[in-house]
Design a protein around this motif. Sequence first.
Motif, PDB file in Angstrom:
ATOM      1  N   MET A  27       0.823  -1.206   0.000  1.00  0.00           N
ATOM      2  CA  MET A  27       0.000   0.000   0.000  1.00  0.00           C
ATOM      3  C   MET A  27       0.863   1.265   0.000  1.00  0.00           C
ATOM      4  O   MET A  27       0.509   2.274  -0.610  1.00  0.00           O
ATOM      5  CB  MET A  27      -0.938  -0.008   1.213  1.00  0.00           C
ATOM      6  N   GLU A  28       2.006   1.197   0.669  1.00  0.00           N
ATOM      7  CA  GLU A  28       2.935   2.334   0.661  1.00  0.00           C
ATOM      8  C   GLU A  28       3.435   2.602  -0.756  1.00  0.00           C
ATOM      9  O   GLU A  28       3.535   3.750  -1.192  1.00  0.00           O
ATOM     10  CB  GLU A  28       4.128   2.043   1.581  1.00  0.00           C
ATOM     11  N   HIS A  31       0.739   4.108  -2.972  1.00  0.00           N
ATOM     12  CA  HIS A  31       0.552   5.531  -2.656  1.00  0.00           C
ATOM     13  C   HIS A  31       1.709   6.362  -3.203  1.00  0.00           C
ATOM     14  O   HIS A  31       1.502   7.407  -3.834  1.00  0.00           O
ATOM     15  CB  HIS A  31       0.445   5.714  -1.142  1.00  0.00           C
ATOM     16  N   LYS A  34       2.137   7.455  -7.026  1.00  0.00           N
ATOM     17  CA  LYS A  34       1.415   8.603  -7.581  1.00  0.00           C
ATOM     18  C   LYS A  34       2.333   9.811  -7.767  1.00  0.00           C
ATOM     19  O   LYS A  34       2.004  10.731  -8.513  1.00  0.00           O
ATOM     20  CB  LYS A  34       0.251   8.981  -6.661  1.00  0.00           C
ATOM     21  N   SER A  47       0.818  -0.473  -9.474  1.00  0.00           N
ATOM     22  CA  SER A  47      -0.046  -0.187  -8.329  1.00  0.00           C
ATOM     23  C   SER A  47      -1.354  -0.960  -8.402  1.00  0.00           C
ATOM     24  O   SER A  47      -1.851  -1.464  -7.389  1.00  0.00           O
ATOM     25  CB  SER A  47      -0.344   1.316  -8.250  1.00  0.00           C
ATOM     26  N   GLU A  51      -2.602  -3.474  -5.563  1.00  0.00           N
ATOM     27  CA  GLU A  51      -3.881  -3.222  -4.892  1.00  0.00           C
ATOM     28  C   GLU A  51      -4.842  -4.400  -5.040  1.00  0.00           C
ATOM     29  O   GLU A  51      -5.786  -4.528  -4.258  1.00  0.00           O
ATOM     30  CB  GLU A  51      -4.507  -1.938  -5.441  1.00  0.00           C
TER      31      GLU A  51
END
Length: 208
Positions: A27-28, A31, A34, A47, A51
């Motif tokens: 998840m890091e 994020h 982006k 990503s 996810e």
Amino acid sequence: MMALDDIASACSGPAGDCLPQIVEGMMEIAHAAKDVLFKKESFKQLSVYLERVAPVLKELIKKDISYSRNLNSVIEILNQEIKAAKQLTADCTKRNKVYLLMNSRTINKNLEEITREISRALGLLPLASLDLSIGIIEEIEELRDIMQRAEFKAAIAEEEILVKIESGIQERVVDRSYANKLLVHIAEAVGISTDRSALKKEFEEFQE
């Protein structure tokens, strides 16, 4: 928070003690991706995969799966690839844009290797003995297949510039006009100003 380096070595009990850290790492990365300066679409693709993998791992956590040799291999692979993905994301967020362009093909190769290794880890899960729902098993199998075949390609503009640079080097082109045009193309491809002072600064940083 446990460092990613320590996840595999710390896992001597239930897999549920290790997998949450890996999910957090995924998840890091999703994020942080982006904010990359280069290969935005490629990192977006990575990503999306992460996810989709994360909820699968969360299902495994709920099962409180006992530690095993197979699961040890899965955790080691995921740990290694999450570390690699994290470093690659950081590089593409902070490194000089000209440097990133010149290493475009290597970045693509690394993204493919990371994605395919995570796919390999999913393939090592002993699905028959995990008491997972049909939906989760199908998701794992689909992800494994998609990620194994994933390709990360350079944008056409990037590839064209790399070919021109290679051609100029091979043919030992010393024409100043050619060089100046190439610099402008490089600047446009990586999203920096074509102003002479801005170009000079960017290339000085690249040479450091």
